[in-house]
Design a protein around this motif. Structure first.
Motif, short mmCIF file in Angstrom:
data_model
loop_
_atom_site.label_atom_id
_atom_site.label_comp_id
_atom_site.label_asym_id
_atom_site.label_seq_id
_atom_site.Cartn_x
_atom_site.Cartn_y
_atom_site.Cartn_z
N GLY A 4 4.36 67.30 -29.35
CA GLY A 4 4.09 67.74 -27.76
C GLY A 4 4.74 68.62 -27.77
O GLY A 4 6.10 69.56 -28.09
N LYS A 5 4.79 69.25 -26.12
CA LYS A 5 4.71 70.23 -25.26
C LYS A 5 6.85 69.93 -25.57
O LYS A 5 7.55 68.75 -24.52
N ILE A 6 7.64 71.08 -25.69
CA ILE A 6 8.74 71.35 -25.18
C ILE A 6 9.16 70.32 -23.62
O ILE A 6 8.42 72.06 -22.87
N GLU A 7 10.01 70.05 -22.57
CA GLU A 7 10.02 70.26 -22.05
C GLU A 7 11.87 70.69 -21.61
O GLU A 7 12.55 70.76 -22.37
N LYS A 8 11.30 71.71 -20.10
CA LYS A 8 12.45 72.84 -20.02
C LYS A 8 13.52 71.45 -19.09
O LYS A 8 12.46 70.98 -18.52
N LEU A 9 14.59 71.83 -18.79
CA LEU A 9 14.72 71.46 -18.22
C LEU A 9 15.18 72.23 -16.68
O LEU A 9 14.66 73.38 -16.91
N LYS A 10 14.90 71.42 -15.35
CA LYS A 10 14.22 71.76 -14.15
C LYS A 10 15.81 71.48 -13.44
O LYS A 10 16.35 70.69 -13.09
N ILE A 11 16.12 72.34 -12.67
CA ILE A 11 17.04 72.59 -11.47
C ILE A 11 16.04 72.53 -10.24
O ILE A 11 15.62 73.29 -10.13
N ILE A 12 15.78 71.61 -9.03
CA ILE A 12 14.82 71.61 -8.05
C ILE A 12 16.11 71.49 -7.12
O ILE A 12 16.46 70.50 -6.60
N ALA A 13 16.11 72.29 -5.72
CA ALA A 13 16.98 71.92 -4.87
C ALA A 13 16.22 71.59 -4.02
O ALA A 13 14.46 71.88 -3.20
N PHE A 14 16.67 70.67 -2.72
CA PHE A 14 16.34 70.08 -1.36
C PHE A 14 17.37 70.85 -0.68
O PHE A 14 18.48 70.68 -0.43
N LYS A 15 16.45 70.73 0.84
CA LYS A 15 17.37 70.33 1.84
C LYS A 15 17.91 69.49 2.81
O LYS A 15 18.89 69.14 3.32
N ASN A 16 17.30 68.66 2.39
CA ASN A 16 17.49 67.07 2.82
C ASN A 16 18.30 66.23 1.81
O ASN A 16 18.32 66.19 0.11
N ALA A 17 19.62 65.95 2.63
CA ALA A 17 20.67 65.73 1.46
C ALA A 17 19.65 63.65 0.59
O ALA A 17 20.69 63.19 -0.08
N ASP A 18 18.75 63.25 1.02
CA ASP A 18 18.35 61.45 0.60
C ASP A 18 16.59 62.68 -0.26
O ASP A 18 16.11 61.72 -0.65
N TYR A 19 16.77 64.26 -0.78
CA TYR A 19 16.15 64.49 -1.96
C TYR A 19 14.11 64.12 -0.89
O TYR A 19 13.75 63.57 -1.62
N SER A 20 13.95 64.36 0.76
CA SER A 20 12.94 63.96 0.97
C SER A 20 11.85 64.82 1.65
O SER A 20 10.75 64.89 2.09
N ASP A 21 12.15 65.70 0.96
CA ASP A 21 11.44 67.31 0.97
C ASP A 21 10.18 67.42 0.74
O ASP A 21 9.51 66.86 -0.37
N GLY A 153 28.72 64.26 -8.44
CA GLY A 153 27.66 64.14 -8.32
C GLY A 153 27.41 63.15 -6.74
O GLY A 153 28.49 63.38 -6.08
N SER A 154 25.87 62.81 -6.55
CA SER A 154 26.12 61.99 -4.67
C SER A 154 24.90 60.83 -5.11
O SER A 154 24.38 61.20 -5.82
N VAL A 155 25.49 60.74 -4.15
CA VAL A 155 24.09 59.11 -4.04
C VAL A 155 23.71 59.20 -1.79
O VAL A 155 25.05 59.44 -1.66
N GLU A 156 23.24 58.71 -2.45
CA GLU A 156 22.44 59.02 -0.72
C GLU A 156 23.70 57.38 -0.03
O GLU A 156 23.66 56.98 -0.54
N ASP A 157 22.99 57.99 1.63
CA ASP A 157 24.15 57.75 2.14
C ASP A 157 23.94 56.00 2.15
O ASP A 157 24.47 54.90 1.91
#
Length: 230
Positions: A4-21, A153-157
């Motif tokens: 299988g294809k090797i999955e690379k670690l990804k860091i995804i940035a969001f402006k919204n605290a609820d990750y709704s970008d 770590g953070s959790v949505e409100d």
């Protein structure tokens, strides 16, 4: 058997605290090599407390600290890893640093992040970036670096409220009395009714429900809604 294809670690940035970008608004950093290890650190804090009428103290739950997630990323511009030699890794370092730590004027703070790797999904904020230069080219420009990244770590409100249930009347509560506090007022806040102040005074062995002072620790026991009021 095909690998299988090797999955690379990804860091995804969001402006919204609820990750709704929207996907078009997200920024992603993909690891050149996956980390060899990562660590998850969990902590709970307690306070030493002594209630009125007792001769000993015991630790009371104070707060569950956000978990910490840390790993190391390798940056390399020699071409040995990705067969794409470049003059230095200075641009790669700037890209990673800006993604993780840059103050965003639009939201007045750095961004929120999701870290994805295989079955791992971690949500939080970047709290640290330590960069160690490991290799230089002959003219002194860095061509390899090890970057230790730390997230909290953070959790949505809306999820945090559901998980903690801080004001639930069926839980034991301890409160440090502040100036202006009264037992009826605190009972109303915790139980939804001020009628239980005499029971709380009795549990805490108070001679009077008014006999509380700033700094006292008062126990509010669990109750049921149909508990009769004395």
């Amino acid at each position: 058997m095909a690998l299988g294809k090797i999955e690379k670690l990804k860091i995804i940035a969001f402006k919204n605290a609820d990750y709704s970008d929207a996907p078009s608004e997200q920024e992603t950093f993909t690891a050149m090599l996956n980390p060899e290890t990562y660590s998850l650190d969990y902590k709970v804090e307690y306070q030493d407390g002594q209630g009125q009428g007792t001769s000993s103290s015991q630790q009371r739950f104070s707060v569950k600290k956000p978990e910490e997630f840390a790993f190391e990323l390798l940056l390399d511009s020699s071409g040995i890893i990705d067969e794409n030699p470049r003059e230095s890794i200075e641009d790669d370092i700037t890209e990673l640093r800006d993604l993780l730590l840059k103050y965003e004027g639009e939201i007045h703070e750095p961004k929120h992040f999701q870290v994805l790797w295989g079955s791992l999904l971690f949500k939080g904020r970047c709290t640290g970036l330590n960069i160690t230069i490991k290799l230089f080219n002959p003219d002194g420009k860095p061509i390899r670096a090890l970057c230790k990244v730390t997230f909290s770590g953070s959790v949505e409100d809306n999820l945090r409220t559901a998980e903690e249930r801080n004001e639930s009347p069926d839980m034991t509560h301890y409160r440090l009395i502040k100036s202006g506090d009264t037992l009826p007022m605190l009972c109303y806040k915790i139980y939804g009714s001020s009628n239980y102040y005499l029971q709380v005074a009795k549990v805490n062995k108070l001679s009077s429900f008014r006999n509380i002072s700033p700094g006292d620790e008062i126990l509010f026991p669990p109750i049921k809604k149909n508990t009769p009021v004395a």
